[in-house]
Design a protein around this motif. Structure first.
Motif, short mmCIF file in Angstrom:
data_model
loop_
_atom_site.label_atom_id
_atom_site.label_comp_id
_atom_site.label_asym_id
_atom_site.label_seq_id
_atom_site.Cartn_x
_atom_site.Cartn_y
_atom_site.Cartn_z
N ASP A 90 24.12 -10.14 -8.67
CA ASP A 90 22.77 -10.64 -8.36
C ASP A 90 22.01 -9.29 -8.15
O ASP A 90 20.60 -9.40 -8.47
CB ASP A 90 22.79 -11.61 -7.23
N HIS A 91 22.37 -8.62 -7.28
CA HIS A 91 21.75 -7.42 -7.02
C HIS A 91 21.28 -6.41 -8.04
O HIS A 91 19.99 -6.00 -8.36
CB HIS A 91 22.43 -6.56 -6.01
N GLY A 105 20.30 -9.48 -11.65
CA GLY A 105 19.69 -10.70 -11.23
C GLY A 105 18.76 -11.14 -12.33
O GLY A 105 18.57 -12.22 -12.64
N PRO A 106 17.79 -10.31 -12.51
CA PRO A 106 16.39 -10.71 -13.67
C PRO A 106 17.19 -11.16 -14.82
O PRO A 106 16.52 -11.83 -15.60
CB PRO A 106 15.65 -9.30 -13.75
N LEU A 107 18.28 -10.45 -15.55
CA LEU A 107 18.81 -10.97 -16.34
C LEU A 107 19.23 -12.43 -16.54
O LEU A 107 19.23 -13.20 -17.49
CB LEU A 107 19.86 -9.94 -16.86
N ASP A 126 18.33 -14.72 -14.49
CA ASP A 126 17.25 -15.63 -14.40
C ASP A 126 16.67 -15.82 -15.94
O ASP A 126 16.53 -17.21 -16.12
CB ASP A 126 16.10 -15.02 -13.60
N TRP A 127 16.75 -14.76 -16.62
CA TRP A 127 16.01 -15.01 -17.97
C TRP A 127 17.25 -15.74 -18.69
O TRP A 127 16.78 -16.85 -19.63
CB TRP A 127 16.05 -13.63 -18.37
N ARG A 153 14.42 -6.01 -24.35
CA ARG A 153 14.30 -7.00 -23.22
C ARG A 153 14.86 -6.75 -21.96
O ARG A 153 14.42 -6.99 -21.03
CB ARG A 153 14.76 -8.22 -23.81
N SER A 186 13.06 -3.99 -20.10
CA SER A 186 11.83 -4.75 -19.59
C SER A 186 12.13 -5.53 -18.41
O SER A 186 11.38 -5.27 -17.24
CB SER A 186 10.96 -5.41 -20.69
N LEU A 187 13.18 -6.34 -18.30
CA LEU A 187 13.64 -7.12 -17.09
C LEU A 187 14.11 -6.35 -16.14
O LEU A 187 13.75 -6.72 -14.76
CB LEU A 187 14.50 -8.32 -17.68
N LEU A 188 14.87 -5.26 -16.25
CA LEU A 188 15.65 -4.53 -15.15
C LEU A 188 14.59 -3.44 -14.85
O LEU A 188 14.99 -2.92 -13.69
CB LEU A 188 16.81 -3.92 -15.73
N GLY A 189 13.64 -3.16 -15.67
CA GLY A 189 12.83 -1.78 -15.44
C GLY A 189 13.57 -0.48 -15.21
O GLY A 189 13.16 0.26 -14.73
#
Length: 437
Positions: free
Chosen positions: A337-338, A341-343, A345-346, A388, A391-394
């Protein structure tokens, strides 16, 4: 392992043939004897350590041994050294000392007898010559058989020295090198000096698994069937990577059409490195097998043939799950999750396969060609997925500082089943090939 008593050892026919005479320690005849060991002694110069013991390449005593010696080193030794020798044996918990008297040693030194009597330490004079190897082999066989009979195990197991030794090694039972050497010899497994050993755990139909091990190992193996797997110590051929040699050998002897087998290969250890290393490779093989059977594979499946993997191929999974998957599930979920997490959620919203794509890409050196081929997608589609992810993880996927964290989290996601787009609990396998070792 339950032991025989010194009284029972002295009553064995092979020991009786040596005309044993108890000179001291009458009150300690019921102490347990774990192993009978021939011992070669030599006394060193005055002012140094009074004695050394060397037997079968092991220079230590763990207690419970009955030592056999021809007493040659007693000749010319000073009284202080002889007394200290007996005291040291008693302090180490040795079960007793049997000395051949009448050939090299005309009579037992009075200092040895008096000190043994003072300490209540069992001292035996062997009045007839019987080769020590005969005494040790017969006595140790009796000890092993007695110990197995005392266990709540099926009768077939009770006479299988190899199965008992493999079970103790794989379970991490407290052993010592002389014990393992003796029990290995009783099982007919005697790897030569300088040999390498590789532990193997095979899951599948028992007869098929045993046949595969036998075809790979020939006669140079210690193997046995247990509930859930066939466990073996193999001696691979010299001159090449031992793990790869064993892996390739199983690949060569297993047919894609044969009943499904899962083979887990441990790491290579030296046969002379000690019993703890033997235990390590067997335990690594079993841990790897458990992961191979319960955790989805990182790479896509290619049919229904045998899965052949190794402890080093699943090194990351093994490190993440030390103590078991369930014991680490919450910790790994927090890591996932840490980091990812953004992946997750996507993927929950779009049903994509970004976490799996990330892991395969990192495992294969960030090679677009290899990753696209394994995922069965075009390079342009792969680039879109990687854009992608970044972009999501930065982050930049290829950033060397992030490779370890990203790969560890992606692997953890697969282990705990978090965010896996394919979502299947069915184990994925490789047919006609192996996971990279």
């Amino acid at each position: 392992m339950p032991a025989l008593t010194l009284r029972e050892i002295l009553a064995l026919d092979v020991v009786a043939d040596a005309s044993p005479e108890l000179l001291a320690g009458e009150g300690a005849l019921d102490r347990p004897v774990r192993w009978v060991l021939p011992q070669a002694l030599h006394f060193v110069r005055a002012g140094e350590t009074p004695f050394r013991e060397v037997y079968e390449g092991a220079g230590f005593l763990d207690g419970g041994e009955l030592l056999l010696t021809n007493g040659f080193a007693f000749l010319g030794a000073d009284a202080g050294a002889l007394r200290l020798y007996v005291r040291e044996l008693a302090a180490r918990g040795v079960a007793g000392l049997a000395v051949e008297v009448g050939r090299s040693l005309e009579r037992m030194p009075v200092e040895v007898v008096s000190t043994a009597r003072e300490l209540g330490f069992p001292l035996v004079a062997l009045r007839r010559v019987v080769p020590f190897v005969r005494i040790a082999e017969a006595a140790n066989r009796a000890i092993v058989t007695h110990g197995l009979a005392a266990r709540s195990v099926p009768a077939a197991r009770a006479v299988d020295h190899g199965a008992a030794l493999l079970a103790d090694l794989a379970d991490g039972q407290p052993l010592n090198q002389p014990e393992v050497a003796a029990r290995s010899g009783l099982a007919g497994f005697r790897p030569g000096p300088g040999s390498r050993l590789v532990g193997v755990s095979v899951h599948g139909p028992r007869a098929v698994a045993l046949a595969a091990v036998d075809r790979v190992a020939g006669r140079c193996a210690l193997r046995a069937a247990f509930p859930g797997d066939v466990l073996a110590l193999l001696v691979p051929p010299p001159g090449r990577d031992a793990v790869r040699a064993v892996r390739d050998a199983f690949l060569a002897v297993t047919e894609p059409s044969s009943p499904r087998l899962t083979v887990a290969v441990g790491h290579a250890v030296g046969a002379d490195d000690g019993w703890l290393r033997w235990s390590d490779t067997l335990r690594a093989a079993r841990t790897t097998l458990e992961l191979a059977l319960t955790v989805p594979a990182a790479e896509p499946a290619y049919g229904d043939g045998p899965l052949i993997t190794s402890a080093r191929a699943l090194a990351l999974e093994r490190e993440l799950t030390r103590g078991g998957v369930e014991a680490n599930r919450e910790r790994l979920a927090r890591i996932v999750d840490h980091v990812l997490g953004p992946l997750l959620d996507w993927e929950a919203l779009h049903g994509s396969d970004l976490v799996r794509t990330l892991e395969i890409h990192l495992r294969h050196g960030c090679s677009p060609t290899r990753t696209a081929a394994l995922l069965h997608i075009g390079r342009q589609s792969l680039y879109q997925r990687l854009d992608r992810i970044e972009s999501l993880l930065g982050v930049e996927v290829g950033d060397p500082e992030l490779l370890g964290e990203l790969l560890g989290a992606a692997c953890a996601a697969r282990v705990v089943g978090a965010g896996a787009a394919h979502g299947s609990s069915e184990r994925q396998i490789l047919s006609g090939r192996t996971r990279a070792a």
